[in-house]
Design a protein around this motif. Structure first.
Motif, PDB file in Angstrom:
ATOM      1  N   ALA A 185       0.852  -1.208   0.000  1.00 35.38           N
ATOM      2  CA  ALA A 185       0.000   0.000   0.000  1.00 35.38           C
ATOM      3  C   ALA A 185       0.881   1.249   0.000  1.00 35.38           C
ATOM      4  N   GLN A 186       1.954   1.214   0.790  1.00 37.32           N
ATOM      5  CA  GLN A 186       2.858   2.375   0.883  1.00 37.32           C
ATOM      6  C   GLN A 186       3.657   2.568  -0.406  1.00 37.32           C
ATOM      7  N   ILE A 187       4.184   1.457  -0.960  1.00 39.19           N
ATOM      8  CA  ILE A 187       4.968   1.542  -2.207  1.00 39.19           C
ATOM      9  C   ILE A 187       4.111   2.144  -3.317  1.00 39.19           C
ATOM     10  N   MET A 188       2.847   1.692  -3.389  1.00 43.09           N
ATOM     11  CA  MET A 188       1.973   2.146  -4.464  1.00 43.09           C
ATOM     12  C   MET A 188       1.598   3.616  -4.279  1.00 43.09           C
ATOM     13  N   THR A 189       1.232   4.000  -3.062  1.00 39.08           N
ATOM     14  CA  THR A 189       0.870   5.404  -2.804  1.00 39.08           C
ATOM     15  C   THR A 189       2.048   6.319  -3.127  1.00 39.08           C
ATOM     16  N   ASP A 190       3.238   5.970  -2.620  1.00 37.87           N
ATOM     17  CA  ASP A 190       4.432   6.787  -2.881  1.00 37.87           C
ATOM     18  C   ASP A 190       4.737   6.834  -4.373  1.00 37.87           C
ATOM     19  N   SER A 237      -5.974   1.079  -4.675  1.00 35.95           N
ATOM     20  CA  SER A 237      -5.470   2.435  -4.721  1.00 35.95           C
ATOM     21  C   SER A 237      -6.305   3.166  -5.759  1.00 35.95           C
ATOM     22  N   PHE A 238      -6.645   4.439  -5.500  1.00 36.49           N
ATOM     23  CA  PHE A 238      -7.553   5.174  -6.389  1.00 36.49           C
ATOM     24  C   PHE A 238      -6.962   6.556  -6.685  1.00 36.49           C
ATOM     25  N   PRO A 239      -5.852   6.585  -7.450  1.00 33.32           N
ATOM     26  CA  PRO A 239      -5.202   7.866  -7.711  1.00 33.32           C
ATOM     27  C   PRO A 239      -6.006   8.744  -8.665  1.00 33.32           C
ATOM     28  N   GLN A 240      -5.908  10.049  -8.442  1.00 35.98           N
ATOM     29  CA  GLN A 240      -6.490  11.017  -9.379  1.00 35.98           C
ATOM     30  C   GLN A 240      -5.448  11.329 -10.453  1.00 35.98           C
ATOM     31  N   ILE A 241      -5.875  11.223 -11.709  1.00 35.98           N
ATOM     32  CA  ILE A 241      -4.995  11.523 -12.843  1.00 35.98           C
ATOM     33  C   ILE A 241      -5.437  12.869 -13.411  1.00 35.98           C
ATOM     34  N   ARG A 242      -4.574  13.872 -13.325  1.00 36.57           N
ATOM     35  CA  ARG A 242      -4.949  15.221 -13.788  1.00 36.57           C
ATOM     36  C   ARG A 242      -4.602  15.350 -15.267  1.00 36.57           C
ATOM     37  N   LEU A 243      -5.581  15.040 -16.075  1.00 29.47           N
ATOM     38  CA  LEU A 243      -5.357  14.964 -17.525  1.00 29.47           C
ATOM     39  C   LEU A 243      -5.316  16.357 -18.149  1.00 29.47           C
ATOM     40  N   PRO A 244      -4.302  16.643 -18.956  1.00 31.13           N
ATOM     41  CA  PRO A 244      -4.234  17.932 -19.632  1.00 31.13           C
ATOM     42  C   PRO A 244      -5.364  18.071 -20.659  1.00 31.13           C
ATOM     43  N   PRO A 245      -5.769  19.324 -20.977  1.00 31.96           N
ATOM     44  CA  PRO A 245      -6.863  19.540 -21.939  1.00 31.96           C
ATOM     45  C   PRO A 245      -6.634  18.830 -23.274  1.00 31.96           C
ATOM     46  N   LYS A 246      -5.389  18.793 -23.748  1.00 31.30           N
ATOM     47  CA  LYS A 246      -5.119  18.135 -25.033  1.00 31.30           C
ATOM     48  C   LYS A 246      -5.418  16.632 -24.971  1.00 31.30           C
ATOM     49  N   ALA A 247      -5.173  16.014 -23.822  1.00 28.45           N
ATOM     50  CA  ALA A 247      -5.472  14.585 -23.650  1.00 28.45           C
ATOM     51  C   ALA A 247      -6.981  14.361 -23.652  1.00 28.45           C
ATOM     52  N   ILE A 248      -7.716  15.279 -23.009  1.00 29.70           N
ATOM     53  CA  ILE A 248      -9.183  15.167 -22.970  1.00 29.70           C
ATOM     54  C   ILE A 248      -9.747  15.317 -24.385  1.00 29.70           C
ATOM     55  N   MET A 287       6.439  -5.110  -7.183  1.00 32.48           N
ATOM     56  CA  MET A 287       5.806  -3.791  -7.085  1.00 32.48           C
ATOM     57  C   MET A 287       6.706  -2.637  -7.551  1.00 32.48           C
ATOM     58  N   PRO A 288       7.984  -2.577  -7.141  1.00 33.14           N
ATOM     59  CA  PRO A 288       8.819  -1.453  -7.605  1.00 33.14           C
ATOM     60  C   PRO A 288       8.915  -1.383  -9.129  1.00 33.14           C
ATOM     61  N   ALA A 289       9.053  -2.536  -9.786  1.00 32.56           N
ATOM     62  CA  ALA A 289       9.157  -2.549 -11.257  1.00 32.56           C
ATOM     63  C   ALA A 289       7.833  -2.111 -11.894  1.00 32.56           C
ATOM     64  N   ILE A 290       6.693  -2.541 -11.309  1.00 36.38           N
ATOM     65  CA  ILE A 290       5.381  -2.147 -11.845  1.00 36.38           C
ATOM     66  C   ILE A 290       5.202  -0.640 -11.721  1.00 36.38           C
ATOM     67  N   MET A 291       5.573  -0.089 -10.556  1.00 35.70           N
ATOM     68  CA  MET A 291       5.406   1.358 -10.355  1.00 35.70           C
ATOM     69  C   MET A 291       6.366   2.148 -11.245  1.00 35.70           C
ATOM     70  N   ALA A 292       7.566   1.616 -11.484  1.00 42.23           N
ATOM     71  CA  ALA A 292       8.524   2.281 -12.393  1.00 42.23           C
ATOM     72  C   ALA A 292       7.966   2.295 -13.812  1.00 42.23           C
ATOM     73  N   SER A 293       7.352   1.186 -14.218  1.00 44.15           N
ATOM     74  CA  SER A 293       6.746   1.077 -15.540  1.00 44.15           C
ATOM     75  C   SER A 293       5.592   2.067 -15.674  1.00 44.15           C
ATOM     76  N   PHE A 294       4.771   2.170 -14.611  1.00 46.85           N
ATOM     77  CA  PHE A 294       3.654   3.123 -14.612  1.00 46.85           C
ATOM     78  C   PHE A 294       4.185   4.554 -14.731  1.00 46.85           C
ATOM     79  N   LYS A 295       5.200   4.875 -13.927  1.00 45.46           N
ATOM     80  CA  LYS A 295       5.750   6.243 -13.903  1.00 45.46           C
ATOM     81  C   LYS A 295       6.297   6.616 -15.287  1.00 45.46           C
TER      82      LYS A 295
END
Length: 481
Positions: free
Chosen positions: A367-372, A391-402, A454-462
Motif C-alpha cells: 500500500a505504501q509503495i503504491m501510494t508513494d 489504490s484510487f489515484p487522481q490523474i490530472r489529464l491535460p486539456p489536449k489529452a481530454i 511492485m517497484p518494477a510495476i510502479m517504475a513502468s507506470f511512472k
C-alpha cells in the motif's frame, strides 16, 4: 424473420442498463492482448491468489479432508495432516447431513452460523443470533438478496457512496431501482460528509424518489479509507432520522494498514449508541472469505447478519433464499474456519499466525509503495490506502489529452487506461466505472501484485505516465496542486 424473445431488442431493459466496469472494456482488451502473447498484470479486480498469493495452509487442509472424507479412514492420515485439522474436518462433517455433496439449510449450516454469531460477539461485545445470520455465495449474493427485498420499483432509491463498487450500481439497475449517489470527499482522505448525504436525499426526494436504504463500504472500495467511529455514529443517526435501512459492506474489515483508525463495525456503533436507536435502526452487515487477507475469491463464501429486522421480513428473505436451495457447502466451511481459526495451543496456530501476519504486513508495505509511487508521478495525486486492497489515484489529464479522448470516442480516463494497458500490460479500471465528480479523473488498481514485483510495476507506470503527460501538455508547468 420475426424477432425472437432472446434477440437483443427484446431483452429486459434493466439488463441492458446494468454496467460492471471491473470486467468491462479494459478487461476485455487486456484479455485480447493476453491471447496475443502480451504479459498482462491484472490489477483490475481484487483477486489475490491470481496474483500469486499463497492460500493459508490450515483452512485448505481442513477443506481437503472434508472434500475427501475417505482420507480420514486412512491409517496414514496423521502423517499428512496435523491432528487439529483432522479434528476440525470431523467437526464440520458432523454438522452436515451427507457431507459436502448434500444441500444444507437455505440459510446455511446451523453449526457454522453459530460460529459466525460467536465471532461477531467476540468482535463487538454484543450478542448475535445465529437465526438472523444467513450464509451466502460470497457477500455479493447477500447484497443482491437484500437489495431485491428493499427495492420495490423505480421510485425506490438507495444511497450509495461515490466512488462506489459497481456491484451496487449494477444490482440497483438490474432490479429497476434508483441509485442515489453521495460523494466522498477526496481532499479529506475520502471522508464521508453528512452535508453531502442531506443534499443527496433532498435532491432525490425533489425528484419523487423514496430513499429507503444507505450503503456504506468500510473499509472503502475503491477508495481504501477507514471510517472513524465518530463518522459511523453520524451515519447511524442520519439513517435513524431519515428512516433508512443501513447496509454495512464490511468485507475488508481485516485489511487495515494504519493504526490511527482501526476497523469498528456498524453494529457495534449502533449498539453502543443505546435506545431508542440501538433497537430500532434496521441494519444488515456483510462479510466474506473472498476478501480480507484470506483472498479466497473462488470459494464464494459469505454471510449477512440482520439487526432489528422484523421476524416476518426474515421469513420472506428465507423464502427467497430457498429458491436457490442452498449456498455452496465447502464455502460455508471456509466461513466457519475464517471466523473460528486455530487458537493458541493448537498445533497449527503458530503456522497460521505466521502466514496471516506475513500477508498483512506485505499488503501494508505494498500500500505504501503504491501510494508513494503514484505521488511521485507527474499530474497524479493519491491518498494513502488505509484499508481494503485498492489504490484510487487522481490523474490530472491535460486539456489536449481530454480532446484526444473525445476524438477517439472515449471517456478521458478510459482513454488513459487503454494507453497504459497497451504500453505496460497493467490492466486497471477507469474511475468513471465507479463514479466521480464531473471533470475529475481516476483509475483503480489493486495493491495485490507480489511485493517483489511492485517497484518494477510502479517504475513502468511512472515511465508511461510521465511520457503521456509530456505528449499532451502544452508546457511543463501543468500544476499538481
Amino acid at each position: 424473420m420475426t424477432s425472437r424473445p432472446l434477440d437483443y431488442e427484446n431483452l429486459n431493459e434493466n439488463v441492458k442498463k446494468c454496467q460492471y466496469a471491473v470486467r468491462g472494456e479494459l478487461y476485455l482488451r487486456a484479455s485480447e492482448l493476453q491471447k496475443e502473447g502480451k504479459k498482462i498484470i491484472f490489477t483490475n479486480v481484487g483477486n489475490p491468489h491470481a496474483l500469486g498469493q499463497k492460500p493459508l495452509t490450515f483452512p485448505r487442509q481442513v477443506i481437503a479432508l472434508c472434500q475427501a472424507p475417505f482420507l480420514l479412514d486412512d491409517p496414514n492420515v496423521g502423517l499428512l495432516f496435523p491432528a487439529d485439522a483432522i479434528a476440525r474436518a470431523k467437526h464440520y462433517l458432523a454438522m452436515t447431513s451427507g457431507g459436502l455433496g448434500a444441500y444444507s439449510d437455505s440459510r446455511g449450516v446451523p453449526g457454522v452460523r453459530k460460529e459466525v454469531a460467536e465471532f461477531i460477539e467476540r468482535r463487538d461485545g454484543y450478542p448475535s443470533d445465529p437465526e438472523l445470520i444467513f450464509l451466502t455465495d460470497g457477500a455479493s449474493k447477500g447484497v443482491m438478496q437484500i437489495l431485491n427485498t428493499i427495492i420495490r420499483g423505480q421510485g425506490d432509491g438507495i444511497l450509495v457512496p461515490v466512488p462506489q463498487y459497481p456491484l451496487y450500481s449494477a444490482t440497483i439497475a438490474l432490479l429497476g431501482g434508483s441509485l442515489v449517489p453521495y460523494y466522498l470527499e477526496e481532499t479529506a482522505n475520502w471522508g464521508l460528509d453528512i452535508g453531502n448525504l442531506r443534499q443527496a436525499v433532498a435532491q432525490a426526494r425533489s425528484q419523487g424518489i423514496t430513499v429507503r436504504a444507505m450503503v456504506i463500504i468500510n473499509p472503502g472500495n475503491p477508495t481504501g479509507q477507514c471510517l472513524s467511529e465518530a463518522n459511523l455514529r453520524e451515519v447511524v443517526r442520519f439513517c435513524y432520522q431519515n428512516n433508512l435501512a443501513l447496509l454495512g459492506d464490511e468485507v475488508y474489515q481485516q485489511n487495515i494498514y494504519q493504526d490511527e483508525r482501526p476497523f469498528i463495525s456498524a453494529k457495534k456503533v449502533l449498539r453502543d449508541m443505546g435506545p431508542p436507536i440501538s433497537n430500532e435502526l434496521q441494519l444488515v452487515s456483510f462479510h466474506t472469505v473472498s476478501k480480507g487477507y484470506w483472498g479466497e475469491c473462488g470459494q464464494r463464501g459469505g454471510y449477512f447478519e440482520m439487526t432489528n429486522i422484523p421476524p416476518k421480513t426474515v421469513e420472506e428473505i428465507y423464502k427467497v433464499a430457498s429458491i436457490s436451495l442452498s449456498p455452496n457447502v465447502p464455502a460455508q466451511i471456509f466461513m466457519g474456519l475464517m471466523v473460528n481459526p486455530p487458537k493458541p495451543g493448537d498445533i497449527s496456530y503458530e503456522r497460521f499466525v505466521r502466514e496471516s501476519k506475513g500477508i498483512l504486513e506485505s499488503l501494508r508495505k505494498r500500500a505504501q509503495i503504491m501510494t508513494d509511487g503514484f505521488n511521485s508521478c507527474r499530474n497524479v495525486v493519491c491518498n494513502f490506502t488505509e484499508g481494503a486492497m485498492y489504490s484510487f489515484p487522481q490523474i490530472r489529464l491535460p486539456p489536449k489529452a481530454i480532446d484526444a479522448a473525445k476524438k477517439a470516442g472515449k471517456v478521458p480516463d478510459v482513454f488513459y487506461c487503454l494507453k497504459l494497458l497497451e504500453a505496460t500490460g497493467i490492466s486497471t479500471v477507469p474511475g468513471s466505472g465507479f463514479g466521480q465528480k464531473e471533470g475529475v479523473f481516476h483509475l483503480r488498481t489493486t495493491i495485490l501484485p507480489a511485493e517483489e514485483d511492485m517497484p518494477a510495476i510502479m517504475a513502468s507506470f511512472k515511465k508511461f505516465n510521465d511520457e503521456f503527460m509530456e505528449q499532451y501538455e502544452d508546457h511543463r508547468g501543468y500544476s499538481r496542486i
